[in-house]
Design an enzyme around this catalytic site. Structure first.
Site, short mmCIF file in Angstrom:
data_model
loop_
_atom_site.label_atom_id
_atom_site.label_comp_id
_atom_site.label_asym_id
_atom_site.label_seq_id
_atom_site.Cartn_x
_atom_site.Cartn_y
_atom_site.Cartn_z
N LYS A 65 -15.61 -33.05 -33.02
CA LYS A 65 -16.96 -33.54 -33.33
C LYS A 65 -17.28 -33.48 -34.83
O LYS A 65 -18.32 -32.95 -35.24
CB LYS A 65 -18.02 -32.75 -32.56
CG LYS A 65 -17.97 -32.95 -31.04
CD LYS A 65 -19.23 -32.41 -30.38
CE LYS A 65 -19.30 -32.67 -28.90
NZ LYS A 65 -18.41 -31.84 -28.10
N ARG B 61 -17.02 -26.43 -16.64
CA ARG B 61 -17.40 -25.35 -15.72
C ARG B 61 -17.14 -25.60 -14.24
O ARG B 61 -16.72 -24.67 -13.54
CB ARG B 61 -18.85 -24.94 -15.99
CG ARG B 61 -18.97 -24.17 -17.31
CD ARG B 61 -20.38 -24.18 -17.87
NE ARG B 61 -20.76 -25.50 -18.38
CZ ARG B 61 -21.89 -25.77 -18.99
NH1 ARG B 61 -22.77 -24.80 -19.15
NH2 ARG B 61 -22.13 -26.98 -19.44
N GLN C 155 -26.24 -29.51 -18.77
CA GLN C 155 -26.00 -30.96 -18.86
C GLN C 155 -27.19 -31.71 -18.27
O GLN C 155 -27.74 -31.31 -17.24
CB GLN C 155 -24.72 -31.33 -18.11
CG GLN C 155 -23.45 -30.76 -18.74
CD GLN C 155 -23.04 -31.49 -20.03
OE1 GLN C 155 -23.79 -32.29 -20.60
NE2 GLN C 155 -21.85 -31.20 -20.50
O1 C5P Z 1 -18.76 -27.36 -18.51
P1 C5P Z 1 -19.02 -28.82 -18.74
O2 C5P Z 1 -18.40 -29.72 -17.70
O3 C5P Z 1 -20.48 -29.13 -18.97
O4 C5P Z 1 -18.24 -29.12 -20.10
C1 C5P Z 1 -18.36 -30.33 -20.78
C2 C5P Z 1 -17.52 -30.28 -22.01
O5 C5P Z 1 -17.63 -31.52 -22.65
C3 C5P Z 1 -17.92 -29.21 -23.02
O6 C5P Z 1 -16.71 -28.71 -23.56
C4 C5P Z 1 -18.70 -29.96 -24.07
O7 C5P Z 1 -18.53 -29.41 -25.35
C5 C5P Z 1 -18.06 -31.34 -24.00
N1 C5P Z 1 -18.89 -32.46 -24.40
C6 C5P Z 1 -20.10 -32.76 -23.82
N2 C5P Z 1 -20.84 -33.82 -24.26
C7 C5P Z 1 -20.37 -34.61 -25.20
C8 C5P Z 1 -19.14 -34.34 -25.78
C9 C5P Z 1 -18.41 -33.25 -25.33
O8 C5P Z 1 -20.52 -32.04 -22.90
N3 C5P Z 1 -21.05 -35.68 -25.55
#
Ligand code: C5P
Length: 247
Positions: A70, A223, A202
């Site tokens: 990022k 997760r 999220q």
């Molecule tokens: O645990 P979870 O499924 O929420 O993880 C999502 C992963 O995707 C995390 O590592 C987060 O940093 C990454 N990510 C995100 N949204 C974005 C880019 C990356 O959640 N736009």
């Protein structure tokens, strides 16, 4: 350009190894090594263990690696960071796409210059649009417009600058597929929550099945896989359940 073709559903899964140390990542990696998923490593592990070690780790398991770097900075710094990352030969890495068109073009230049000067493999360069943890109201407050229109705007700049794809919510995937300027982008979608998983922080989420139906290529899942509910079982069980859902 034609759409990415996957030979099996596991190839679409990018497991987010959001852990402190490679020793912890290793426990999960050992149990899923035969499944053929991509390892997504973010700043938590990449910063502590070093990106080089993280990339070597994934490749030891025969997995593709997505370095979720990022990068966001002034154009010249994004270019130099992209050049440095490309020298390490990750399979994917990303820069923030909520920036100027020029900055995104500089990222592409950084990749191309490293490929040319060091004869390294060209990585897939992704642009992060609006984070999936940002709600529509928060998008209005930060960017002055709803998440759908900002994702379209950032993805259009990413395509124009020559990036290979974008990171977005699968909620926006069908709009990007329907828009001629963004239809060919590779779509990598975090914010994936099977019906059995908690949403956590999220906001713009979909199930794995909805994501594929909306036109997503890769599903980033953390997760729900690394800390699955007890009724689902182990990380391996969680992946197998997700594969079943998207098969
Ligand atoms: O645990 P979870 O499924 O929420 O993880 C999502 C992963 O995707 C995390 O590592 C987060 O940093 C990454 N990510 C995100 N949204 C974005 C880019 C990356 O959640 N736009």
């Amino acid at each position: 350009m034609s759409r990415k073709v996957f030979s099996n559903p596991a190839e679409r899964i990018m497991v987010a190894f959001d852990v402190d140390e490679l020793s912890e990542a290793k426990i999960i990696a050992e149990s899923i090594r035969d499944l053929g998923v991509t390892f997504k490593i973010g700043n938590q592990l990449g910063t502590y263990e070093g990106w080089k070690a993280a990339i070597e780790f994934a490749h030891e398991y025969g997995a593709l690696i997505f370095c979720d770097t990022k990068f966001k900075d002034i154009p010249e710094t994004v270019k130099k960071s992209s050049r440095a990352m490309t020298r390490l030969e990750p399979d994917f890495f990303n820069v923030m796409a909520d920036t100027t068109l020029d900055t995104l073009k500089f990222a592409v230049d950084g990749v191309d210059s490293a490929v040319q000067d060091f004869a390294v493999k060209k990585p897939i360069l992704l642009g992060v649009t609006v984070l999936t943890s940002i709600s529509n109201d928060e998008s209005v407050s930060i960017y002055g417009a709803d998440s759908a229109s900002k994702v379209l705007q950032f993805a259009t700049s990413a395509a124009q600058a020559g990036l290979d794809g974008v990171v977005c919510s699968a909620q926006e995937a069908s709009a990007l597929r329907d828009n001629p300027a963004t239809t060919d982008l590779l779509l990598v979608t975090p914010g994936i929550r099977p019906a059995w998983a908690a949403s956590g922080d999220q906001q713009r989420i979909t199930t794995p099945k909805q994501a594929i139906e909306n036109g997503a290529d890769y599903l980033v899942i953390g997760r729900p896989i690394t800390q699955p509910p007890s009724e689902i079982g182990t990380p391996r069980d969680a992946i197998l359940k997700i594969i079943e859902e998207i098969s």
